[in-house]
Enzyme design. Structure first.
Site, PDB file in Angstrom:
ATOM      1  N   GLY A 157       0.781  -1.147   0.051  1.00  0.00           N
ATOM      2  CA  GLY A 157       0.184  -0.181  -0.099  1.00  0.00           C
ATOM      3  C   GLY A 157       0.757   1.356   0.131  1.00  0.00           C
ATOM      4  CE  LYS A 177      -6.790   5.041  10.287  1.00  0.00           C
ATOM      5  NZ  LYS A 177      -5.958   3.823  10.119  1.00  0.00           N
ATOM      6  CB  ILE A 195      -4.839  -8.576   0.459  1.00  0.00           C
ATOM      7  CG1 ILE A 195      -4.869  -7.414  -0.158  1.00  0.00           C
ATOM      8  CG2 ILE A 195      -5.191  -8.547   1.973  1.00  0.00           C
ATOM      9  CD1 ILE A 195      -6.139  -6.547  -0.003  1.00  0.00           C
ATOM     10  CE1 TYR A 200      -8.533   6.465   7.159  1.00  0.00           C
ATOM     11  CE2 TYR A 200      -8.640   8.688   7.928  1.00  0.00           C
ATOM     12  CZ  TYR A 200      -8.056   7.525   7.495  1.00  0.00           C
ATOM     13  OH  TYR A 200      -6.587   7.721   7.566  1.00  0.00           O
ATOM     14  CB  ILE A 206       1.510  10.323   4.178  1.00  0.00           C
ATOM     15  CG1 ILE A 206       1.297  10.290   5.688  1.00  0.00           C
ATOM     16  CG2 ILE A 206       2.857   9.880   3.619  1.00  0.00           C
ATOM     17  CD1 ILE A 206       1.524   8.595   6.106  1.00  0.00           C
TER      18      ILE A 206
HETATM   19  N1  SER Z   1      -4.687  10.787   4.421  1.00  0.00           N
HETATM   20  C1  SER Z   1      -5.986  10.204   5.200  1.00  0.00           C
HETATM   21  C2  SER Z   1      -7.131  10.680   4.235  1.00  0.00           C
HETATM   22  O1  SER Z   1      -7.175  11.597   3.509  1.00  0.00           O
HETATM   23  C3  SER Z   1      -5.816  10.943   6.387  1.00  0.00           C
HETATM   24  O2  SER Z   1      -5.217  10.447   7.195  1.00  0.00           O
HETATM   25  O3  SER Z   1      -7.808   9.929   4.270  1.00  0.00           O
END
Ligand code: SER
Length: 318
Positions: free
Chosen positions: A11, A147, A35, A143, A173
């Site tokens: 990933g 988390k 996977i 999401y 990131i």
């Molecule tokens: N980069 C992620 C997103 O945009 C956030 O942690 O879903």
């Protein structure tokens, strides 16, 4: 010597983290877990062992842990925010049920576990400027909900069973290697690709929308540093705010334009992405990470832009 399993090794983060871990601990001590349908390729495949490690299959993960005498697991399996919104049940199955499986295996085989959290674990009611380490977390996306749950579940396994769980809240990131898929912060990666290809960029996020971001080398370094940190110094475990730069679309655009004056951008706001971005912090306070395990980023926006453009030009040969 450590024996490490990276789950999600093909990933966005895993493809680079696996290689970085191999360079530090030795190629044969780091297993690339993947996977079906996302098999490792090229140098990732050739430089060390790989094995199927699907978080939804606890027995398969346990087998890899036994076969390679794993003592540390980097569990990177997750759906990003926008894709997760389209398939909440799957996001939960991978993010939460999957983590449960990993933690059970870790409990049985005495492994340390790193499971990233995110800026997405915060919501509209969170203080948005210098978001504290310990604060309100009421996210409105699946999401974020998953988390927050992974943060709590990881703490729970540490407190109840002594499993050595640790994690950070990653900002968006940015990297030139493996593109992200379906996140809210993806625009800050895409913009560099458009610039280097000489194309106009259409930005899905509104001018003035601040979000925390981090360059991949810093994100990798932070994750490994935390897993190497002296546990006696950790007041927190799951999950440390991690910051290095915060910017809005017009700021990253301006930083690219300094190198490429002809580059153009226009706005066409995506309502779902904007809604998610508005609910996330403008900038986090990461002083706990700095104090408890010495976190210190190397890249600011200008340094990242210089490096991204250089590396992407090489990649695209222009
Ligand atoms: N980069 C992620 C997103 O945009 C956030 O942690 O879903």
């Amino acid at each position: 010597m450590k024996n490490i399993l990276v789950i999600g090794a093909t990933g966005q983060i895993g493809s680079e983290l696996t290689m970085e871990l191999r360079s530090r601990y030795g190629n044969h001590h780091v297993v690339a877990g993947y996977i079906k349908g996302a098999e490792p390729q090229g140098v990732l495949k050739e430089s060390g062992p790989s094995a199927i490690a699907d978080v939804t299959d606890a027995d398969a993960v346990a087998k890899v842990v036994r076969d390679y005498q794993i003592d540390t697991i980097y569990n990177l399996a997750a759906l990003l925010s926008v894709v997760a919104e389209r398939n909440p049940r799957l996001a939960w199955k991978i993010g939460v049920d999957g983590l449960w499986n990993v933690l059970e295996v870790a409990r049985e085989y005495h492994c340390a576990v790193f499971t990233p959290s995110s800026i997405g674990s915060f919501g509209l009611s969170t203080p948005h400027v210098m978001t504290p380490q310990d604060t309100i977390q009421r996210p409105s996306t699946i999401y974020g909900v998953s988390k927050v749950t992974t943060e709590l579940l990881s703490d729970y396994y540490y407190m109840k069973y002594g499993v050595d769980t640790r994690s950070v809240r990653y900002p968006g990131i940015i990297s030139y290697v493996t593109p992200p898929g379906g996140g809210t912060t993806d625009y800050a990666v895409d913009i560099y690709y458009y610039a280097v290809r000489g194309e106009k960029f259409v930005c899905p996020i509104k001018q003035g929308t601040l979000m925390d971001m981090i360059y991949m080398p810093d994100a990798l370094h932070a994750s490994i540093m935390l897993m190497e940190a002296d546990p006696a110094k950790l007041v927190h475990r799951n999950a440390f705010n991690l910051a290095s730069m915060s910017f809005a679309p017009e700021t990253i655009y301006a930083s690219i334009k300094k190198h490429m004056p002809q580059f153009e951008m226009e706005y066409r706001v995506d309502p779902l992405k904007q809604h998610i971005a508005d609910s996330w912090p403008d900038c986090m306070d990461d002083s706990c990470a700095r104090q408890e395990w010495g976190w210190q980023p190397k890249y600011d926006l200008e340094a990242m832009t210089t490096d991204m453009l250089e590396k992407l030009r090489l990649k695209f040969n222009n």
